[in-house]
Write a protein that holds these residues in place. Structure first.
Motif, short mmCIF file in Angstrom:
data_model
loop_
_atom_site.label_atom_id
_atom_site.label_comp_id
_atom_site.label_asym_id
_atom_site.label_seq_id
_atom_site.Cartn_x
_atom_site.Cartn_y
_atom_site.Cartn_z
N ALA A 301 1.08 -1.19 0.14
CA ALA A 301 0.17 -0.03 0.14
C ALA A 301 0.92 1.21 -0.06
O ALA A 301 1.99 1.20 0.64
CB ALA A 301 -1.04 -0.11 1.14
N PHE A 302 0.58 2.21 -0.62
CA PHE A 302 1.13 3.55 -0.83
C PHE A 302 0.13 4.60 -1.16
O PHE A 302 -0.46 4.42 -2.08
CB PHE A 302 2.35 3.47 -1.75
CG PHE A 302 3.06 4.59 -2.10
CD1 PHE A 302 4.02 5.00 -0.86
CD2 PHE A 302 3.00 5.45 -3.12
CE1 PHE A 302 5.03 6.04 -1.00
CE2 PHE A 302 4.12 6.52 -3.02
CZ PHE A 302 4.92 6.86 -2.06
N GLY A 303 0.14 5.54 -0.28
CA GLY A 303 -1.05 6.58 -0.26
C GLY A 303 -2.11 5.79 -0.28
O GLY A 303 -2.59 5.07 0.65
N ASP A 304 -3.22 5.96 -0.94
CA ASP A 304 -4.56 5.66 -1.06
C ASP A 304 -4.63 4.44 -2.20
O ASP A 304 -5.68 3.89 -2.26
CB ASP A 304 -5.51 6.65 -1.63
CG ASP A 304 -5.61 8.01 -0.78
OD1 ASP A 304 -5.37 7.77 0.63
OD2 ASP A 304 -5.95 9.16 -1.10
N SER A 305 -3.73 3.86 -2.65
CA SER A 305 -3.50 2.73 -3.51
C SER A 305 -2.65 1.48 -3.08
O SER A 305 -2.02 1.72 -2.22
CB SER A 305 -3.00 3.36 -4.94
OG SER A 305 -3.87 4.39 -5.18
N HIS A 306 -3.14 0.55 -3.72
CA HIS A 306 -2.34 -0.69 -3.56
C HIS A 306 -1.59 -0.86 -4.89
O HIS A 306 -2.17 -0.37 -6.11
CB HIS A 306 -2.94 -1.95 -3.22
CG HIS A 306 -3.38 -2.02 -1.65
ND1 HIS A 306 -4.43 -1.43 -0.97
CD2 HIS A 306 -2.70 -2.88 -0.85
CE1 HIS A 306 -4.47 -1.72 -0.03
NE2 HIS A 306 -3.46 -2.59 0.11
N TYR A 307 -0.23 -1.37 -5.01
CA TYR A 307 0.67 -1.72 -6.13
C TYR A 307 1.17 -3.20 -6.03
O TYR A 307 1.20 -3.75 -4.88
CB TYR A 307 1.74 -0.87 -6.24
CG TYR A 307 1.69 0.62 -6.37
CD1 TYR A 307 1.75 1.24 -7.66
CD2 TYR A 307 1.16 1.43 -5.37
CE1 TYR A 307 1.32 2.59 -7.92
CE2 TYR A 307 0.75 2.86 -5.25
CZ TYR A 307 1.20 3.36 -6.57
OH TYR A 307 0.69 4.48 -6.76
N ILE A 308 0.53 -3.89 -7.18
CA ILE A 308 1.14 -5.20 -7.51
C ILE A 308 2.06 -5.50 -8.49
O ILE A 308 2.16 -4.59 -9.44
CB ILE A 308 -0.15 -6.21 -7.77
CG1 ILE A 308 -0.66 -5.45 -8.96
CG2 ILE A 308 -1.15 -5.94 -6.43
CD1 ILE A 308 -1.99 -6.63 -9.48
N VAL A 309 2.77 -6.55 -8.21
CA VAL A 309 3.88 -6.45 -9.06
C VAL A 309 4.41 -8.15 -9.66
O VAL A 309 3.65 -9.06 -8.81
CB VAL A 309 5.23 -6.16 -8.62
CG1 VAL A 309 5.20 -4.55 -8.15
CG2 VAL A 309 5.87 -6.94 -7.18
N GLY A 310 4.70 -8.52 -10.60
CA GLY A 310 4.89 -9.64 -11.29
C GLY A 310 5.52 -9.82 -12.60
O GLY A 310 6.57 -9.17 -12.91
N GLN A 311 4.74 -10.81 -13.23
CA GLN A 311 5.31 -11.34 -14.38
C GLN A 311 5.43 -10.09 -15.42
O GLN A 311 4.73 -9.19 -15.51
CB GLN A 311 4.33 -12.37 -14.80
CG GLN A 311 4.88 -13.19 -16.10
CD GLN A 311 4.07 -14.23 -16.62
OE1 GLN A 311 2.83 -14.21 -16.37
NE2 GLN A 311 4.58 -15.28 -17.18
N PHE A 312 6.26 -10.36 -16.30
CA PHE A 312 6.60 -9.49 -17.52
C PHE A 312 6.98 -8.07 -16.87
O PHE A 312 7.08 -6.87 -17.48
CB PHE A 312 5.44 -8.90 -18.28
CG PHE A 312 4.86 -10.44 -18.92
CD1 PHE A 312 5.78 -11.31 -19.49
CD2 PHE A 312 3.39 -10.69 -18.88
CE1 PHE A 312 5.17 -12.56 -19.92
CE2 PHE A 312 2.68 -11.67 -19.16
CZ PHE A 312 3.82 -12.74 -19.78
N GLY A 313 7.71 -7.91 -15.75
CA GLY A 313 8.12 -6.61 -15.29
C GLY A 313 6.88 -5.78 -14.73
O GLY A 313 7.20 -4.46 -14.62
N ARG A 314 5.72 -6.09 -14.80
CA ARG A 314 4.60 -5.26 -14.46
C ARG A 314 4.34 -4.95 -13.17
O ARG A 314 4.68 -5.64 -12.01
CB ARG A 314 3.26 -6.30 -14.93
CG ARG A 314 3.17 -6.52 -16.58
CD ARG A 314 2.05 -7.28 -16.67
NE ARG A 314 0.82 -6.57 -16.63
CZ ARG A 314 0.15 -6.20 -17.58
NH1 ARG A 314 0.65 -6.18 -18.56
NH2 ARG A 314 -0.81 -5.50 -17.36
N ILE A 315 4.00 -3.72 -13.02
CA ILE A 315 3.72 -2.87 -11.92
C ILE A 315 2.20 -2.26 -12.08
O ILE A 315 2.19 -1.69 -13.11
CB ILE A 315 4.60 -1.91 -11.38
CG1 ILE A 315 5.97 -2.57 -11.19
CG2 ILE A 315 4.09 -1.27 -9.89
CD1 ILE A 315 6.95 -1.65 -10.81
N VAL A 316 1.22 -2.79 -11.31
CA VAL A 316 -0.15 -2.24 -11.59
C VAL A 316 -0.63 -1.55 -10.16
O VAL A 316 -0.48 -2.11 -9.35
CB VAL A 316 -0.92 -3.38 -12.05
CG1 VAL A 316 -2.48 -2.82 -11.95
CG2 VAL A 316 -0.70 -4.01 -13.26
#
Length: 320
Positions: A301-316
């Motif tokens: 969690a960062f600020g008011d959002s969540h960040y997910i990471v994984g395959q293909f170097g993706r950050i959503v």
């Protein structure tokens, strides 16, 4: 070989299949792709510090962002070794990875390797607000630090006594709970807790399916996820665990609870969600296009959002 939470991703793929009728629910927030790598990239871990996000991945990849939208990428000197996890403390950060690799920084700009008492893969690292750190990994590896990750000590565990198994289990995740205690999860459905920085452990749960992630909500509720569609919950400080019904028997890698109290679980092929009205039933999340055909291994969690990471170097970025 992809060192994803276990010896090889291929071992997991054989477990993937859907069982029973499939229902679907929408995630009520928005999903925004904020970073994309190549087909060979994996971002394994992410952490939120006081002022920025840090993510780590294949071959020493490290990404930093102060706003969650713009990311600066660099490659640490790891001799090609992957970084699996990162944790941010007040004024320092620690990352861990293959072959007992530990690196730390006092400013997140300059990273130095730290001597480690193990050469096992380290899957997860956690820090508290007192300068204590813990890292866990392959074959029962538990190491701890009391000085912000500068010096590390191994913790020995009598696994036969703890989990009634003669084997040293892979330990996939470690966190500090709201009371400053360590929680670790791993093979044999193990969930265990330590009040003394890993010198002794109390078994909270065991089972057949490996557990890959554990998370705690603001009200103290614990959720853990793993193989065979396993999702379990405890509302009494880990004394009792309830298994939530899911629509999959696939591999579930990590979980988060959104600001709207939705439990969202990310797997190799399925992403699951429930709401406050369906607390004991998880259904397949209707995928946003931004999630793509990818799996996600960590979140923060960062600020008011969540960040997910994984395959293909993706950050959503997930926002409600």
């Amino acid at each position: 070989m992809l060192p994803l939470k276990h010896a090889a991703l291929a071992c997991f793929c054989a477990l993937l299949s859907l069982s029973g009728p499939v229902s679907a629910k929408n995630f009520t927030g928005t999903a925004e792709l904020v970073h994309q790598g190549t087909a060979h990239d994996i971002v394994y871990g992410i952490s939120a510090g006081p002022r920025e996000l840090i993510a780590v991945g294949t071959a020493g990849t490290l990404l930093r962002s102060s706003d969650g939208g713009s990311w600066k990428a660099e490659r640490l000197e790891t001799n090609g070794r992957a970084l699996f996890s990162v944790a941010s403390g007040e004024g320092y950060a620690v990352t861990v990875g293959q072959e007992g690799l530990i690196m730390r920084s006092d400013n997140t700009l300059e990273w130095e390797p730290v001597s480690a008492p193990t050469d096992q893969r380290l899957f997860s690292v956690a820090v508290d607000g007192q300068g204590n750190c813990a890292a866990v990994g392959g074959f029962g590896t538990i190491i701890v630090s009391r000085d912000k990750g500068v010096n590390w000590t191994s913790r020995a565990v009598d696994w036969q006594s703890l989990i009634d198994q003669p084997y040293e289990p892979h330990i996939y995740k470690v966190i500090f709970d709201e009371k400053g205690r360590l929680l670790m999860v791993g093979e044999f459905g193990m969930i265990a807790r330590s009040d003394d920085l890993g010198e002794s452990w109390e078994l909270l749960r065991k089972g057949d399916a490996s557990i890959f992630d554990i998370t705690q909500t603001e009200d103290g509720t614990l959720y853990a996820v793993g193989q065979n569609g396993e999702v379990v919950r405890s509302t009494d400080d880990g004394s009792n665990w309830v298994q939530l019904a899911t629509t999959t028997n696939g591999v579930l890698l990590n979980a988060l609870v959104s600001q709207k109290s939705e439990l969202i679980v990310f797997g190799l092929r399925e992403n699951l969600v429930n709401t406050s009205n369906t607390q004991d039933q998880l259904s397949i999340l209707q995928a946003h296009s931004e999630l793509g055909n990818a799996w996600y291994t960590d979140n923060t969690a960062f600020g008011d959002s969540h960040y997910i990471v994984g395959q293909f170097g993706r950050i959503v970025k997930l926002s409600n």
